[in-house]
Design a protein around this motif. Structure first.
Motif, PDB file in Angstrom:
ATOM      1  N   SER A  50       0.813  -1.218   0.000  1.00 23.52           N
ATOM      2  CA  SER A  50       0.000   0.000   0.000  1.00 23.52           C
ATOM      3  C   SER A  50       0.847   1.269   0.000  1.00 23.52           C
ATOM      4  CB  SER A  50      -0.954   0.003   1.193  1.00 23.52           C
ATOM      5  OG  SER A  50      -0.243   0.038   2.414  1.00 23.52           O
ATOM      6  N   LYS A  51       2.129   1.156   0.366  1.00 23.74           N
ATOM      7  CA  LYS A  51       3.026   2.312   0.368  1.00 23.74           C
ATOM      8  C   LYS A  51       3.674   2.554  -0.994  1.00 23.74           C
ATOM      9  CE  LYS A  51       4.285   2.313   5.278  1.00 23.74           C
ATOM     10  NZ  LYS A  51       5.398   2.131   6.259  1.00 23.74           N
ATOM     11  N   ILE A  52       3.547   1.608  -1.904  1.00 28.33           N
ATOM     12  CA  ILE A  52       4.142   1.750  -3.235  1.00 28.33           C
ATOM     13  C   ILE A  52       3.259   2.671  -4.066  1.00 28.33           C
ATOM     14  CG2 ILE A  52       4.809   0.523  -5.334  1.00 28.33           C
ATOM     15  CD1 ILE A  52       5.284  -1.948  -3.560  1.00 28.33           C
ATOM     16  N   PRO A  53       3.792   3.702  -4.680  1.00 30.08           N
ATOM     17  CA  PRO A  53       2.960   4.643  -5.444  1.00 30.08           C
ATOM     18  C   PRO A  53       2.084   3.980  -6.504  1.00 30.08           C
ATOM     19  CG  PRO A  53       5.153   5.557  -5.126  1.00 30.08           C
ATOM     20  CD  PRO A  53       5.199   4.150  -4.605  1.00 30.08           C
ATOM     21  N   SER A  54       2.569   2.913  -7.118  1.00 31.99           N
ATOM     22  CA  SER A  54       1.773   2.228  -8.150  1.00 31.99           C
ATOM     23  C   SER A  54       0.461   1.697  -7.608  1.00 31.99           C
ATOM     24  CB  SER A  54       2.579   1.078  -8.759  1.00 31.99           C
ATOM     25  OG  SER A  54       3.725   1.555  -9.424  1.00 31.99           O
ATOM     26  N   TYR A  55       0.432   1.362  -6.330  1.00 27.78           N
ATOM     27  CA  TYR A  55      -0.773   0.814  -5.713  1.00 27.78           C
ATOM     28  C   TYR A  55      -1.917   1.817  -5.759  1.00 27.78           C
ATOM     29  CZ  TYR A  55      -3.548  -1.464  -1.971  1.00 27.78           C
ATOM     30  OH  TYR A  55      -4.521  -2.075  -1.221  1.00 27.78           O
ATOM     31  N   SER A  56      -1.573   3.099  -5.724  1.00 27.04           N
ATOM     32  CA  SER A  56      -2.586   4.155  -5.713  1.00 27.04           C
ATOM     33  C   SER A  56      -2.713   4.868  -7.056  1.00 27.04           C
ATOM     34  CB  SER A  56      -2.254   5.187  -4.621  1.00 27.04           C
ATOM     35  OG  SER A  56      -2.147   4.572  -3.364  1.00 27.04           O
ATOM     36  N   LYS A  57      -2.042   4.355  -8.072  1.00 27.41           N
ATOM     37  CA  LYS A  57      -2.039   4.994  -9.384  1.00 27.41           C
ATOM     38  C   LYS A  57      -3.332   4.710 -10.134  1.00 27.41           C
ATOM     39  CE  LYS A  57       0.736   5.005 -13.647  1.00 27.41           C
ATOM     40  NZ  LYS A  57       1.912   4.359 -14.310  1.00 27.41           N
ATOM     41  N   ASN A  58      -3.901   5.736 -10.744  1.00 26.43           N
ATOM     42  CA  ASN A  58      -5.118   5.550 -11.535  1.00 26.43           C
ATOM     43  C   ASN A  58      -4.898   4.458 -12.587  1.00 26.43           C
ATOM     44  OD1 ASN A  58      -6.265   7.624 -10.113  1.00 26.43           O
ATOM     45  ND2 ASN A  58      -6.399   9.055 -11.833  1.00 26.43           N
ATOM     46  N   GLY A  59      -5.915   3.627 -12.762  1.00 23.18           N
ATOM     47  CA  GLY A  59      -5.843   2.544 -13.737  1.00 23.18           C
ATOM     48  C   GLY A  59      -5.332   1.237 -13.184  1.00 23.18           C
ATOM     49  N   ASN A  60      -4.736   1.285 -11.987  1.00 24.01           N
ATOM     50  CA  ASN A  60      -4.247   0.068 -11.348  1.00 24.01           C
ATOM     51  C   ASN A  60      -5.290  -0.486 -10.399  1.00 24.01           C
ATOM     52  OD1 ASN A  60      -1.861   0.192 -12.739  1.00 24.01           O
ATOM     53  ND2 ASN A  60      -0.603   0.827 -11.015  1.00 24.01           N
ATOM     54  N   GLY A  61      -4.987  -1.605  -9.788  1.00 24.18           N
ATOM     55  CA  GLY A  61      -5.892  -2.215  -8.826  1.00 24.18           C
ATOM     56  C   GLY A  61      -5.235  -3.428  -8.205  1.00 24.18           C
TER      57      GLY A  61
END
Length: 419
Positions: free
Chosen positions: A337-348
Motif C-alpha cells: 500500500s506504500k508503493i505509489p503504483s498501488y494508488s495509481k489511476n488505472g491500477n488495482g
C-alpha cells in the motif's frame, strides 16, 4: 493420419479441445535460447476461438519456484523445470487461463500463449557461458528464451503485432516474471503494434516480499542475490529498477521494486497469507553450506509451526501462531500500500487472506473466492479492472485482506468464508 495434418490443423484440433499445443523452437539452440540443460525452448499456443477475438491475447509465464545455486539448478534438469524433454505436447489451463467461457468469460476466446518455465530464474538469466556442474553444462538463458519467443510470435502465423488487446500474466515464479518483464513487453508491443488499444498486467501469486525470516535473517534476499549473480540476471530484469539501484541490483528481483517503476496498468492478484511465502520466506533458513551443495534450505525456522502452516485454513494454529502469521499478512499489506503504483489511476489489486497459492489458475477459486467484504469475486474483480479506463482511481478496483481470528475460543480462524 495425424502425421499428414498441417501445423495449423493441429493447432485447430487442440483449440477445439480447449488445449494449448506445444510449439518447439528448435532453432532456439542456435541462438542460445535454451533451458538449463541446453534443450530447445518453446511455448504453448491456442488460437482465438472466434474471429472477433483474433487480435486479442493472453500471454502467461509458467511458474515453478527458482533454483538458487548450481547444484539445485542441476537437479532441475531432470524435470520439466529444467529441460524441454519433459514437456507434454498439449497443456490445459484453469481460472484466468481457462478456455471454458462459463469459468472465464472475459478471456476464454482470446489467443493464449503459455511460456513454459525452464530457466530457474523467472526468465532473467543471460550468462554467455554455461556452468559445469557435476560434469554437465548448465545454461542460464531465460532472458534469451523470452526474446526468442517474442520474436517468433511477432511473425506468421501468430502476428501479435496486429494485437488490439493484450493481458500479460503468470503464476508464482511466473507471476514474478510478469512484474519483472511488464515494461519490456509493454514497450515492445507499443512500439510495433499500431492497433494496440489495451495492454495490461495481472500477475498471480508473484508478489513475494523482500522480508526476513522469523529470526530476522534475510534468507530470501540472500538466495535471490546469489541467483542473480549465478545467472547474470541484471540485464534481464526491469531496467528502471536497475538504473535506480546499480549497487544493489538484487532488489530488482523483487516484485515491489519493478511494480513501483512500471508504466503499465497492473492488477495484483495475491494472497497476503500465501502458503508458499510463509514456507519459503518466513519459515526458511539457508543450508549450512549455501551456496554449495544441492539444497539451499536448512532446518525450518519455525519447526513447531509445520502442522499449522500445512493446514488448509490455518485451523491447526494456536492463537500465538496466528498472531505471528497475521503480522506477516499486515506486513504484506503495509508494504504494497506504500508503493505509489498501488494508488495509481488505472491500477488495482485483489489482495485476499486465503491460505492458498496461484488460486487464480484454479477454476473453483477463480470463480468462488470473494473479496474480504464479500462484494465481488476474483473473476469479476479482474474483469471490472480490465474493462476500466486508465483514469479510474485505483481504490475503485482495490480489495484488501482481513486478519485471521486470534481468539482462543473454538471455531474457525479464517476471516473470509469463501476461502
Amino acid at each position: 493420419m495425424i502425421k499428414n495434418l498441417s501445423f495449423l490443423s493441429l493447432i485447430s484440433m487442440c483449440a477445439a479441445n480447449g488445449l494449448m499445443n506445444l510449439v518447439m523452437l528448435n532453432d532456439s539452440i542456435k541462438v542460445g535460447a535454451v533451458c538449463l540443460d541446453g534443450t530447445a525452448s518453446g511455448f504453448y499456443f491456442k488460437k482465438a476461438a472466434t474471429s472477433a477475438n483474433i487480435n486479442n491475447w493472453v500471454i502467461h509465464f509458467q511458474g515453478g519456484g527458482w533454483c538458487f545455486n548450481e547444484g539445485n539448478c542441476y537437479q532441475r534438469t531432470s524435470s520439466r523445470l529444467g529441460s524441454s524433454s519433459y514437456w507434454t505436447q498439449t497443456l490445459g489451463g484453469g481460472g484466468i487461463m481457462s478456455t471454458d467461457c462459463s469459468v472465464n468469460p472475459e478471456f476464454c476466446n482470446y489467443n493464449f500463449i503459455n511460456i513454459p518455465y525452464c530457466d530457474g530464474a523467472s526468465f532473467t538469466g543471460n550468462a554467455d557461458l554455461p556452468s559445469n556442474v557435476y560434469g554437465k553444462d548448465i545454461y542460464f538463458r531465460g532472458s534469451r528464451i523470452l526474446s526468442h519467443v517474442l520474436d517468433v510470435i511477432s511473425k506468421p502465423p501468430y502476428n501479435i503485432f496486429e494485437a488490439e488487446n493484450v493481458l500479460l500474466g503468470g503464476g508464482s515464479a511466473g507471476g514474478l516474471a510478469a512484474f519483472l518483464h511488464a515494461d519490456r513487453i509493454g514497450d515492445w508491443l507499443t512500439e510495433h503494434s499500431p492497433n494496440l488499444k489495451r495492454y495490461k498486467v495481472a500477475p498471480s501469486s508473484g508478489f513475494f516480499l523482500n522480508h526476513d525470516n522469523v529470526n530476522g535473517v534475510p534468507v530470501f534476499f540472500d538466495e535471490f542475490q546469489y541467483m542473480m549473480r549465478m545467472a547474470n540476471s541484471t540485464g534481464g530484469t526491469c531496467q528502471a529498477c536497475v538504473a535506480k539501484n546499480p549497487n544493489n541490483t538484487a532488489l530488482c528481483m523483487f516484485a515491489e521494486n519493478c511494480y513501483s517503476e512500471s508504466k503499465y496498468p497492473t492488477f495484483v492478484l495475491n494472497s497476503a497469507m500465501d502458503k508458499v511465502q510463509l514456507s519459503a520466506i518466513l519459515d526458511d533458513t539457508l543450508a549450512p553450506d549455501f551456496p554449495k551443495g544441492n539444497s539451499t534450505s536448512g532446518p525450518r525456522a519455525l519447526p513447531d509451526y509445520s502442522d499449522c502452516i500445512a493446514s488448509a485454513e490455518l485451523d491447526q494454529c494456536n492463537s500465538t501462531q496466528i498472531t505471528l502469521l497475521n503480522s506477516y499478512l499486515n506486513d504484506f499489506q503495509t508494504l504494497i500500500s506504500k508503493i505509489p503504483s498501488y494508488s495509481k489511476n488505472g491500477n488495482g489489486a485483489f489482495i485476499h487472506s486465503c491460505h492458498t497459492h496461484i488460486e487464480s489458475l484454479n477454476n473453483l477459486n477463480w470463480t468462488n473466492f470473494k473479496s474480504s467484504d464479500g462484494s465481488i469475486s476474483m473473476k469479476d474483480a479482474t474483469a471490472k479492472w480490465w474493462n476500466s479506463n486508465l483514469n479510474i482511481p485505483s481504490e475503485e478496483n482495490t480489495y484488501k485482506p482481513c486478519d485471521y481470528r486470534e481468539t482462543t475460543a473454538p471455531g474457525p480462524r479464517i476471516c473470509n468464508p469463501t476461502c
